[in-house]
Design a protein around this motif. Structure first.
Motif, PDB file in Angstrom:
ATOM      1  N   VAL A   1      28.944  -4.880  63.119  1.00 50.39           N
ATOM      2  CA  VAL A   1      27.636  -4.443  63.596  1.00 50.39           C
ATOM      3  C   VAL A   1      26.561  -4.822  62.578  1.00 50.39           C
ATOM      4  CG1 VAL A   1      27.790  -2.152  62.560  1.00 50.39           C
ATOM      5  CG2 VAL A   1      26.341  -2.492  64.577  1.00 50.39           C
ATOM      6  N   LYS A   2      25.378  -5.142  63.065  1.00 46.87           N
ATOM      7  CA  LYS A   2      24.240  -5.405  62.179  1.00 46.87           C
ATOM      8  C   LYS A   2      23.331  -4.185  62.211  1.00 46.87           C
ATOM      9  CE  LYS A   2      20.869  -8.287  63.270  1.00 46.87           C
ATOM     10  NZ  LYS A   2      20.110  -9.541  63.537  1.00 46.87           N
ATOM     11  N   ILE A   3      22.993  -3.682  61.019  1.00 46.51           N
ATOM     12  CA  ILE A   3      22.128  -2.503  60.905  1.00 46.51           C
ATOM     13  C   ILE A   3      20.737  -2.950  60.506  1.00 46.51           C
ATOM     14  CG2 ILE A   3      21.736  -0.327  59.691  1.00 46.51           C
ATOM     15  CD1 ILE A   3      24.782  -0.191  59.195  1.00 46.51           C
ATOM     16  N   ASN A   4      19.746  -2.644  61.354  1.00 46.14           N
ATOM     17  CA  ASN A   4      18.348  -2.899  61.020  1.00 46.14           C
ATOM     18  C   ASN A   4      17.779  -1.646  60.359  1.00 46.14           C
ATOM     19  OD1 ASN A   4      18.350  -5.484  62.259  1.00 46.14           O
ATOM     20  ND2 ASN A   4      18.166  -4.494  64.267  1.00 46.14           N
ATOM     21  N   LEU A   5      17.484  -1.750  59.078  1.00 45.77           N
ATOM     22  CA  LEU A   5      17.062  -0.600  58.283  1.00 45.77           C
ATOM     23  C   LEU A   5      15.537  -0.602  58.129  1.00 45.77           C
ATOM     24  CD1 LEU A   5      17.820   1.782  56.356  1.00 45.77           C
ATOM     25  CD2 LEU A   5      18.066   0.076  54.535  1.00 45.77           C
ATOM     26  N   VAL A   6      14.911   0.513  58.528  1.00 49.81           N
ATOM     27  CA  VAL A   6      13.458   0.657  58.412  1.00 49.81           C
ATOM     28  C   VAL A   6      13.187   1.906  57.573  1.00 49.81           C
ATOM     29  CG1 VAL A   6      11.261   0.709  59.633  1.00 49.81           C
ATOM     30  CG2 VAL A   6      13.280  -0.285  60.737  1.00 49.81           C
ATOM     31  N   ILE A   7      12.404   1.747  56.494  1.00 49.26           N
ATOM     32  CA  ILE A   7      12.235   2.818  55.516  1.00 49.26           C
ATOM     33  C   ILE A   7      10.771   3.224  55.376  1.00 49.26           C
ATOM     34  CG2 ILE A   7      12.573   3.498  53.099  1.00 49.26           C
ATOM     35  CD1 ILE A   7      14.738   1.312  52.921  1.00 49.26           C
ATOM     36  N   ALA A   8      10.524   4.530  55.471  1.00 49.12           N
ATOM     37  CA  ALA A   8       9.242   5.115  55.082  1.00 49.12           C
ATOM     38  C   ALA A   8       9.584   6.212  54.079  1.00 49.12           C
ATOM     39  CB  ALA A   8       8.503   5.685  56.293  1.00 49.12           C
ATOM     40  N   ALA A   9       9.608   5.844  52.807  1.00 46.67           N
ATOM     41  CA  ALA A   9      10.116   6.764  51.782  1.00 46.67           C
ATOM     42  C   ALA A   9       9.549   6.409  50.419  1.00 46.67           C
ATOM     43  CB  ALA A   9      11.646   6.708  51.734  1.00 46.67           C
ATOM     44  N   PRO A  10       9.514   7.373  49.494  1.00 44.13           N
ATOM     45  CA  PRO A  10       9.076   7.084  48.122  1.00 44.13           C
ATOM     46  C   PRO A  10      10.120   6.263  47.380  1.00 44.13           C
ATOM     47  CG  PRO A  10       9.798   9.360  48.296  1.00 44.13           C
ATOM     48  CD  PRO A  10       9.822   8.799  49.689  1.00 44.13           C
ATOM     49  N   ASN A  11       9.719   5.716  46.238  1.00 42.93           N
ATOM     50  CA  ASN A  11      10.581   4.795  45.479  1.00 42.93           C
ATOM     51  C   ASN A  11      11.960   5.347  45.128  1.00 42.93           C
ATOM     52  OD1 ASN A  11       7.749   3.248  43.890  1.00 42.93           O
ATOM     53  ND2 ASN A  11       9.039   2.410  45.485  1.00 42.93           N
ATOM     54  N   PRO A  12      12.107   6.610  44.694  1.00 50.85           N
ATOM     55  CA  PRO A  12      13.467   7.071  44.358  1.00 50.85           C
ATOM     56  C   PRO A  12      14.428   7.023  45.542  1.00 50.85           C
ATOM     57  CG  PRO A  12      11.830   8.562  43.446  1.00 50.85           C
ATOM     58  CD  PRO A  12      11.094   7.631  44.371  1.00 50.85           C
ATOM     59  N   ILE A  13      13.927   7.359  46.739  1.00 52.28           N
ATOM     60  CA  ILE A  13      14.771   7.299  47.933  1.00 52.28           C
ATOM     61  C   ILE A  13      15.129   5.847  48.251  1.00 52.28           C
ATOM     62  CG2 ILE A  13      14.811   7.647  50.425  1.00 52.28           C
ATOM     63  CD1 ILE A  13      15.204  10.245  49.020  1.00 52.28           C
ATOM     64  N   SER A  14      14.142   4.965  48.199  1.00 53.04           N
ATOM     65  CA  SER A  14      14.404   3.543  48.475  1.00 53.04           C
ATOM     66  C   SER A  14      15.427   2.982  47.488  1.00 53.04           C
ATOM     67  CB  SER A  14      13.099   2.754  48.390  1.00 53.04           C
ATOM     68  OG  SER A  14      12.155   3.226  49.333  1.00 53.04           O
ATOM     69  N   PHE A  15      15.290   3.353  46.208  1.00 53.05           N
ATOM     70  CA  PHE A  15      16.236   2.920  45.176  1.00 53.05           C
ATOM     71  C   PHE A  15      17.637   3.427  45.495  1.00 53.05           C
ATOM     72  CE2 PHE A  15      18.504   3.940  41.232  1.00 53.05           C
ATOM     73  CZ  PHE A  15      18.535   2.706  40.607  1.00 53.05           C
ATOM     74  N   GLU A  16      17.752   4.702  45.866  1.00 52.60           N
ATOM     75  CA  GLU A  16      19.061   5.285  46.144  1.00 52.60           C
ATOM     76  C   GLU A  16      19.696   4.673  47.387  1.00 52.60           C
ATOM     77  OE1 GLU A  16      20.715   7.125  44.163  1.00 52.60           O
ATOM     78  OE2 GLU A  16      19.115   7.511  42.710  1.00 52.60           O
ATOM     79  N   ILE A  17      18.888   4.263  48.361  1.00 54.78           N
ATOM     80  CA  ILE A  17      19.426   3.593  49.548  1.00 54.78           C
ATOM     81  C   ILE A  17      20.180   2.333  49.133  1.00 54.78           C
ATOM     82  CG2 ILE A  17      18.764   2.227  51.571  1.00 54.78           C
ATOM     83  CD1 ILE A  17      16.558   4.351  52.056  1.00 54.78           C
ATOM     84  N   GLY A  18      19.518   1.506  48.311  1.00 57.80           N
ATOM     85  CA  GLY A  18      20.169   0.292  47.838  1.00 57.80           C
ATOM     86  C   GLY A  18      21.420   0.585  47.027  1.00 57.80           C
ATOM     87  N   LYS A  19      21.326   1.602  46.203  1.00 55.72           N
ATOM     88  CA  LYS A  19      22.438   1.969  45.323  1.00 55.72           C
ATOM     89  C   LYS A  19      23.642   2.496  46.114  1.00 55.72           C
ATOM     90  CE  LYS A  19      23.208   5.190  41.466  1.00 55.72           C
ATOM     91  NZ  LYS A  19      22.547   6.235  40.650  1.00 55.72           N
ATOM     92  N   CYS A  20      23.388   3.143  47.261  1.00 56.14           N
ATOM     93  CA  CYS A  20      24.460   3.750  48.062  1.00 56.14           C
ATOM     94  C   CYS A  20      25.316   2.728  48.791  1.00 56.14           C
ATOM     95  CB  CYS A  20      23.854   4.698  49.101  1.00 56.14           C
ATOM     96  SG  CYS A  20      23.427   6.338  48.474  1.00 56.14           S
ATOM     97  N   ILE A  21      24.798   1.541  49.001  1.00 53.86           N
ATOM     98  CA  ILE A  21      25.518   0.544  49.796  1.00 53.86           C
ATOM     99  C   ILE A  21      26.791   0.101  49.076  1.00 53.86           C
ATOM    100  CG2 ILE A  21      25.401  -1.808  50.731  1.00 53.86           C
ATOM    101  CD1 ILE A  21      22.377  -1.282  51.155  1.00 53.86           C
ATOM    102  N   MET A  22      27.894   0.139  49.810  1.00 58.13           N
ATOM    103  CA  MET A  22      29.194  -0.261  49.255  1.00 58.13           C
ATOM    104  C   MET A  22      29.460  -1.704  49.667  1.00 58.13           C
ATOM    105  SD  MET A  22      31.262   3.314  49.866  1.00 58.13           S
ATOM    106  CE  MET A  22      32.631   2.857  48.817  1.00 58.13           C
ATOM    107  N   LYS A  23      29.429  -2.592  48.691  1.00 57.64           N
ATOM    108  CA  LYS A  23      29.408  -4.032  48.960  1.00 57.64           C
ATOM    109  C   LYS A  23      30.673  -4.545  49.640  1.00 57.64           C
ATOM    110  CE  LYS A  23      26.104  -5.078  45.242  1.00 57.64           C
ATOM    111  NZ  LYS A  23      25.776  -3.718  44.841  1.00 57.64           N
ATOM    112  N   ASN A  24      31.805  -3.895  49.418  1.00 58.43           N
ATOM    113  CA  ASN A  24      33.058  -4.371  50.011  1.00 58.43           C
ATOM    114  C   ASN A  24      33.376  -3.725  51.351  1.00 58.43           C
ATOM    115  OD1 ASN A  24      33.676  -6.074  47.842  1.00 58.43           O
ATOM    116  ND2 ASN A  24      34.541  -4.379  46.681  1.00 58.43           N
ATOM    117  N   ILE A  25      32.542  -2.797  51.795  1.00 54.32           N
ATOM    118  CA  ILE A  25      32.864  -2.013  52.994  1.00 54.32           C
ATOM    119  C   ILE A  25      31.805  -2.112  54.078  1.00 54.32           C
ATOM    120  CG2 ILE A  25      33.208   0.347  53.850  1.00 54.32           C
ATOM    121  CD1 ILE A  25      34.566   1.025  51.230  1.00 54.32           C
ATOM    122  N   ASP A  26      30.542  -2.032  53.697  1.00 57.93           N
ATOM    123  CA  ASP A  26      29.478  -1.842  54.683  1.00 57.93           C
ATOM    124  C   ASP A  26      29.173  -3.100  55.493  1.00 57.93           C
ATOM    125  OD1 ASP A  26      28.947   0.878  54.327  1.00 57.93           O
ATOM    126  OD2 ASP A  26      27.779   0.476  52.522  1.00 57.93           O
TER     127      ASP A  26
END
Length: 368
Positions: A315-340
């Motif tokens: 599946v392709k996930i289209n991600l749209v963000i309206a959030a402050p920088n810490p949340i945006s940073f954590e979104i990127g950090k949460c992604i699991m490169k071998n799974i998602d």
């Protein structure tokens, strides 16, 4: 004619002890100026004054019957810059600086120096500062505000600066972020911890989190507009709610909306089924505490897992963000490169009304 008395010489061992206790900084509350380096040339230079709390003579500011006895007593001496030495002895202001207040200044400063210098290496963190133009403006991330935000930890000697103010597009920003991470972090054999301060566009903050990943020990910080600082706050604040569509069949493409600082108009995003994680009261001031950040991490990660389980790894996930920088940073950090699955980041571009594909944040690695 009576000869004017000279101020008693302060013994070298007393001077040395005062320099050590003060950390070589002005002890006047709020100053903290380093007193052994010229502010302009950066050359070594003794800029210190040794001020008396109780004057060494009864006729001078705060002088009394014990003046002579206290003239060389370290408990009565403050290391100050010349500006504040003159201020506390100025006849116009001397009543504003009574003995008890100056003693408090000295005690607070020396206790802080003792506490900070007693910290071990495990309390040192490397600072990452990333900034870009936002609506044509560049915000400054000040060193003093950063130091206050990370207490009781202290910043290590050199910061990692990612200056994106001159980049022309998202691809250039990605490359610059990757270079900084490869040079300063991935090549570092030490297991350092990082404190992250970001004043940048959403895609840049998101990609920095993704480039660092969840194996690097990092903590992001939030800038508070009302107090103009980066200190996380204590207390109970708002929570997040997850919204999921009723799924009748698996989809090749879905939308994932993150609505923290504001609501996203569904008419402006791709026409797919919608998943969302939303603040109970979206707004710029919603994020206040580290506990909220942790709650978001958990719910966002759970939602990614659920989308993959329902729709499959392709599946392709289209991600749209309206959030402050810490949340945006954590979104990127949460992604699991071998799974998602593949994640495409959408954002507003120039004068476009609708959200546009600006970056492939993560490309699915596993192949059948």
């Amino acid at each position: 004619m009576e000869e004017k008395k000279k101020r008693p010489a302060i013994p070298e061992n007393v001077k040395r002890e005062l320099w050590i206790k003060s950390g070589g900084r002005c002890e006047f509350r709020g100053c903290n100026k380093y007193l052994y380096k010229d502010g302009v040339t950066k050359q070594p230079r003794n800029l210190a004054n040794i001020a008396h709390i109780v004057s060494w003579t009864p006729t001078e500011p705060r002088g009394n019957q014990n003046s002579e006895k206290l003239a060389t007593d370290i408990s009565n001496l403050m290391l100050t810059c010349s500006e504040h030495n003159n201020l506390i002895d100025d006849p116009r202001y001397v009543e504003m600086y009574p003995v008890e207040l100056l003693q408090q200044y000295k005690r607070e400063h020396e206790e802080r120096i003792y506490r900070v210098t007693g910290m071990g290496q495990e309390y040192g963190v490397r600072i990452i500062k990333m900034f870009s133009k936002i609506q044509g403006q560049v915000s400054i991330i000040g060193d003093k505000a950063v130091s206050e935000a990370i207490m009781p930890y202290y910043p290590l000697e050199s910061d990692i600066i990612i200056d994106l103010t001159q980049v022309e597009d998202v691809t250039s920003a990605q490359k610059q972020i990757e270079r900084a991470v490869d040079l300063h972090i991935k090549s570092n054999s030490n297991e350092e911890s990082y404190s992250v301060f970001i004043m940048a566009k959403i895609p840049y903050a998101c990609y920095l989190g993704y480039a660092l990943g969840n194996k690097v020990k990092s903590v992001s910080h939030q800038f508070f507009r009302d107090t103009q600082d980066w200190k996380w706050r204590d207390g109970e604040f708002g929570h997040f709610y997850v919204s999921k569509p009723k799924v009748e069949k698996t989809e090749d493409e879905v939308n994932l909306l993150v609505e923290i600082s504001g609501n996203i108009d569904r008419r402006l995003v791709p026409n797919n089924i919608m998943y969302s994680i939303k603040a109970e009261n979206p707004g710029f001031m919603f994020i206040q505490s580290k506990e909220q950040l942790l709650e978001f991490q958990i719910k966002f990660r759970e939602l990614l897992n659920e989308i993959r389980d329902i729709h499959g790894e392709e599946v392709k996930i289209n991600l749209v963000i309206a959030a402050p920088n810490p949340i945006s940073f954590e979104i990127g950090k949460c992604i699991m490169k071998n799974i998602d699955p593949t994640i495409i980041l959408y954002d507003k571009v120039d004068n476009e009304v609708s959200y546009q594909n600006v970056m492939c944040l993560h490309s699915r690695i596993r192949r059948e």
